[in-house]
Design a protein around this motif. Sequence first.
Motif, PDB file in Angstrom:
ATOM      1  N   SER A 166      37.624  40.219  32.135  1.00 54.80           N
ATOM      2  CA  SER A 166      38.043  41.277  32.929  1.00 54.80           C
ATOM      3  C   SER A 166      39.393  41.848  32.323  1.00 54.80           C
ATOM      4  CB  SER A 166      38.370  41.083  34.297  1.00 54.80           C
ATOM      5  OG  SER A 166      38.917  41.930  34.956  1.00 54.80           O
ATOM      6  N   TRP A 167      39.595  43.100  32.088  1.00 53.94           N
ATOM      7  CA  TRP A 167      40.744  43.497  31.773  1.00 53.94           C
ATOM      8  C   TRP A 167      41.886  43.153  32.740  1.00 53.94           C
ATOM      9  CZ3 TRP A 167      42.814  46.882  35.362  1.00 53.94           C
ATOM     10  CH2 TRP A 167      41.935  47.641  35.995  1.00 53.94           C
ATOM     11  N   MET A 168      41.785  42.871  34.035  1.00 52.29           N
ATOM     12  CA  MET A 168      42.606  42.461  35.008  1.00 52.29           C
ATOM     13  C   MET A 168      43.185  41.067  34.666  1.00 52.29           C
ATOM     14  SD  MET A 168      41.670  44.252  38.676  1.00 52.29           S
ATOM     15  CE  MET A 168      43.597  43.856  39.285  1.00 52.29           C
ATOM     16  N   ASP A 169      42.201  40.390  34.144  1.00 51.52           N
ATOM     17  CA  ASP A 169      42.596  38.833  33.877  1.00 51.52           C
ATOM     18  C   ASP A 169      43.799  39.097  32.747  1.00 51.52           C
ATOM     19  OD1 ASP A 169      40.733  37.925  35.076  1.00 51.52           O
ATOM     20  OD2 ASP A 169      39.156  37.528  33.519  1.00 51.52           O
ATOM     21  N   LYS A 170      43.773  39.966  31.783  1.00 53.58           N
ATOM     22  CA  LYS A 170      44.944  40.261  30.768  1.00 53.58           C
ATOM     23  C   LYS A 170      46.117  40.590  31.410  1.00 53.58           C
ATOM     24  CE  LYS A 170      41.622  41.593  26.907  1.00 53.58           C
ATOM     25  NZ  LYS A 170      42.135  40.530  25.863  1.00 53.58           N
ATOM     26  N   LEU A 171      45.801  41.402  32.483  1.00 53.03           N
ATOM     27  CA  LEU A 171      47.200  42.069  33.328  1.00 53.03           C
ATOM     28  C   LEU A 171      47.798  40.741  33.633  1.00 53.03           C
ATOM     29  CD1 LEU A 171      45.772  44.914  35.272  1.00 53.03           C
ATOM     30  CD2 LEU A 171      47.398  45.004  33.417  1.00 53.03           C
ATOM     31  N   ALA A 172      47.146  39.640  34.306  1.00 55.88           N
ATOM     32  CA  ALA A 172      47.732  38.479  34.996  1.00 55.88           C
ATOM     33  C   ALA A 172      48.342  37.690  33.863  1.00 55.88           C
ATOM     34  CB  ALA A 172      46.408  37.895  35.618  1.00 55.88           C
ATOM     35  N   GLU A 173      47.667  37.533  32.726  1.00 48.23           N
ATOM     36  CA  GLU A 173      48.033  36.693  31.829  1.00 48.23           C
ATOM     37  C   GLU A 173      49.260  37.314  31.082  1.00 48.23           C
ATOM     38  OE1 GLU A 173      44.381  36.637  29.403  1.00 48.23           O
ATOM     39  OE2 GLU A 173      43.524  35.319  30.854  1.00 48.23           O
ATOM     40  N   GLN A 174      49.665  38.391  31.390  1.00 50.09           N
ATOM     41  CA  GLN A 174      50.929  39.308  30.720  1.00 50.09           C
ATOM     42  C   GLN A 174      51.887  39.300  31.890  1.00 50.09           C
ATOM     43  OE1 GLN A 174      49.949  43.165  29.347  1.00 50.09           O
ATOM     44  NE2 GLN A 174      48.533  42.509  27.749  1.00 50.09           N
TER      45      GLN A 174
ATOM     46  N   ASP B 199      47.756  37.804  40.736  1.00 52.62           N
ATOM     47  CA  ASP B 199      47.328  36.336  40.358  1.00 52.62           C
ATOM     48  C   ASP B 199      46.374  35.729  41.455  1.00 52.62           C
ATOM     49  OD1 ASP B 199      49.573  37.199  41.998  1.00 52.62           O
ATOM     50  OD2 ASP B 199      50.113  35.067  42.178  1.00 52.62           O
ATOM     51  N   ILE B 200      46.307  36.373  42.519  1.00 49.31           N
ATOM     52  CA  ILE B 200      45.331  35.932  43.700  1.00 49.31           C
ATOM     53  C   ILE B 200      43.786  35.742  43.091  1.00 49.31           C
ATOM     54  CG2 ILE B 200      44.412  35.806  46.104  1.00 49.31           C
ATOM     55  CD1 ILE B 200      47.382  36.713  46.670  1.00 49.31           C
ATOM     56  N   GLY B 201      43.673  36.967  42.451  1.00 48.71           N
ATOM     57  CA  GLY B 201      42.136  37.597  42.309  1.00 48.71           C
ATOM     58  C   GLY B 201      42.002  36.746  40.978  1.00 48.71           C
ATOM     59  N   TYR B 202      42.845  36.499  40.288  1.00 47.10           N
ATOM     60  CA  TYR B 202      42.810  35.851  38.636  1.00 47.10           C
ATOM     61  C   TYR B 202      42.589  34.136  39.101  1.00 47.10           C
ATOM     62  CZ  TYR B 202      44.169  33.708  34.306  1.00 47.10           C
ATOM     63  OH  TYR B 202      44.204  33.127  33.170  1.00 47.10           O
ATOM     64  N   SER B 203      43.198  33.788  40.038  1.00 43.17           N
ATOM     65  CA  SER B 203      43.052  32.600  40.413  1.00 43.17           C
ATOM     66  C   SER B 203      41.547  32.229  40.960  1.00 43.17           C
ATOM     67  CB  SER B 203      44.068  32.124  41.421  1.00 43.17           C
ATOM     68  OG  SER B 203      43.777  30.670  42.047  1.00 43.17           O
ATOM     69  N   ILE B 204      41.148  33.304  41.919  1.00 40.93           N
ATOM     70  CA  ILE B 204      39.732  32.947  42.545  1.00 40.93           C
ATOM     71  C   ILE B 204      38.767  33.089  41.237  1.00 40.93           C
ATOM     72  CG2 ILE B 204      38.226  34.304  43.715  1.00 40.93           C
ATOM     73  CD1 ILE B 204      40.491  35.135  45.757  1.00 40.93           C
ATOM     74  N   ARG B 205      39.030  34.034  40.304  1.00 39.03           N
ATOM     75  CA  ARG B 205      37.777  34.040  39.326  1.00 39.03           C
ATOM     76  C   ARG B 205      38.012  32.864  38.463  1.00 39.03           C
ATOM     77  NH1 ARG B 205      40.045  39.182  39.497  1.00 39.03           N
ATOM     78  NH2 ARG B 205      41.397  38.907  37.549  1.00 39.03           N
ATOM     79  N   GLU B 206      39.170  32.068  38.102  1.00 41.66           N
ATOM     80  CA  GLU B 206      39.209  31.106  37.495  1.00 41.66           C
ATOM     81  C   GLU B 206      38.600  29.863  38.079  1.00 41.66           C
ATOM     82  OE1 GLU B 206      41.163  30.561  33.915  1.00 41.66           O
ATOM     83  OE2 GLU B 206      39.970  32.217  34.253  1.00 41.66           O
TER      84      GLU B 206
END
Length: 698
Positions: free
Chosen positions: A549-557, A530-537
């Motif tokens: 990123s497929w890692m965005d999908k991990l965070a969203e799940q 969630d930290i990396g996702y938050s930074i990207r957002e």
Amino acid sequence: MSDVVTYNREGAIGVITVNYPPVNALGHAVRSGIQNAVQQGQDDADAKALLIMAEGRTFMAGADIREFGKPMQEPGLPEVVNFIEASDKPVVAAIHGTALGGGLEVALGCHYRVAVPSAKVGLPEVKLGLLPGAGGTQRLPRLTGAQKALEMITTGDFVAAKDAQAAGIIDEVAGSEDVKAAGLAFAQKVIDEGKPVRRVSELTDKLEAEKGSDVFDKFREGLKKKARGLLAPFKCTDAVEAAFTSSSFEEGMKRERELFGELMESDQRAGLIHAFFAEREVSKVPGLPKDTPIRDIKKVGVIGAGTMGGGIAMNFANVGIPVTIAEVKQEALDKGLAIIRKNYENTAKKGRLTMEQVEERMSLINGTLTYDNFADVDLVIEAVFERMDIKKSIFSQLDEKCKPGAILASNTSTLDIDEIASATKRPEDVIGLHFFSPANVMKLLEIVRGEKTADDVKATAMNLAKRIKKVGVLVGNCHGFVGNRMLHKRGAEAMALVNDGATPQQVDKVLTDLGFPMGQFAMGDLAGIDIGYSIREERRKAGEDVPPSWMDKLAEQGRLGQKTGAGTYKYEEGNRKPIPDPETDKLIAEFRKEQGITPREVSDQEILERCMYVMINEGAKILDEGIADRSLDIDITWIYGYGFPAYRGGPMFWADQIGLDKILDAIKKYQKEVGGKQWEPSPLLEKLVAEGKKFGDL
């Protein structure tokens, strides 16, 4: 007679005193002085025994770092130690402070050793990629046996006086801290009791008892995990084994010198020596005068009682500085304080703290639900969620509540310090103090200067880092500063490599094989996806072109890493070991399909180059922009903040070892094949290659 080594006789004892501040290092003047003084004692007919001791705060603490890299002047330390041991009069070493490295080897060359209760001994050469080269690997096991000698020499850890006595290293621990009195009393006892000259090199009982045992094979097996990737611990083991397998002490010494020479020529030794000096140099900030005044920090405030805020608070309580932690809700505050107590109690269970110390530290940490209680703090550190609007709101309130002269710091890992400071009327008092998680364990403190940060605030922050036992690195202000700016480039490249066809575990294995404790994706799971996702957002909101990123999908799940039991990898309860997850493979395959990517085979060499060379290129840009003053600032940031293997010296030192021309060629290749701003060669890198220079030449 050397000015730094004196000889005086007291009664029947010839007293040899070393006085070479600050730590009585074994430079040429000390080595030759000791040899001359021992000779003087031999020639003094009225001296029945000799005593070697040191003035100041410590016994001899190893090699003189001022002589590193210079030709060795005779006599060398092995010759001096042998000269001491060859004395036909008993020689006693009186130890206080620390007897380290060559200092302990000098003591081992003496016939007897007495220490004050607070003294410690050790052979820490392994931490510089070396082994004890003046007989330490041959004499120590003759006193302790193989196992204890191996443990001491391969870890470099210090041993307290009482433990050293139990191990056979020290003959007597004195009843007081008066080292001269202890030494004279023991030497007089040697004379009165007619104790013989006892040369450690001639002791064989411990060697005979363990000849033919499997202790060395078992020890090497253990090292494979504990010292993965390191050369010196294995060479140290070979040297100690030579004490047991050689036909004589002299043959064992010859083997020690051969192995010492091999390590001296190794890249690992070069990397560790660079890291050793860089850690000392990093505290000397270019352009910040030594005599810059510092502000007195007697009381600290921390905003946020989560994992980071709690860990930050512990750093201050550990050194006796009172801390007040602020939270929004009582429930969050109680939870945070309970976790801090649990952390301390776990440390006590391991024997590293007493319960009394736990209570002392907890008594220094108080909680509050209002910033009114920050009215008298000297420093406040904000450690909340990585959102600019929240941080600016907090700093605006702190500006009203905190006294004039209080330092207002943010623990932000990426955000603009100047924008945060703009929410206050005192930007000169604002600075970034970026702790690394877990904050009570990790040694790095990335100190971020804003455009208007006052010099005394910078100096205070650097001083404070030392006070709380951190390694402080002062850097400039940009997105991600030094460490995370480079990490984000590596992270983006790692994700792109998986998009292309690599697996997360393949990428991670290349990085761990290089010497990192964990790979990019395992590290992301530890930190929280969630930290990396938050930074990207946040970057997307700011209008930056951040690709999906497929890692965005991990965070969203809700797959946020270790804390949820699943991220890129899955985790079994109570176990941090990452386990490859077919669900992630499926999600990656779906992402590739959505993006129209046909997966291909990706080589380990391509992974190494794309993950590491993109970091080097970004590091060069950071230097060019003045975000980091020196390449060693980047090296230390990565060694202590991100687990870059110290034996490789840090990313910029490692790049110099690889060859900047080779790295630039690869960068230009990936600029054509991959594209993107990250592969635009740094002008500084191009300039260095054109001039045949290295980062270390800057």
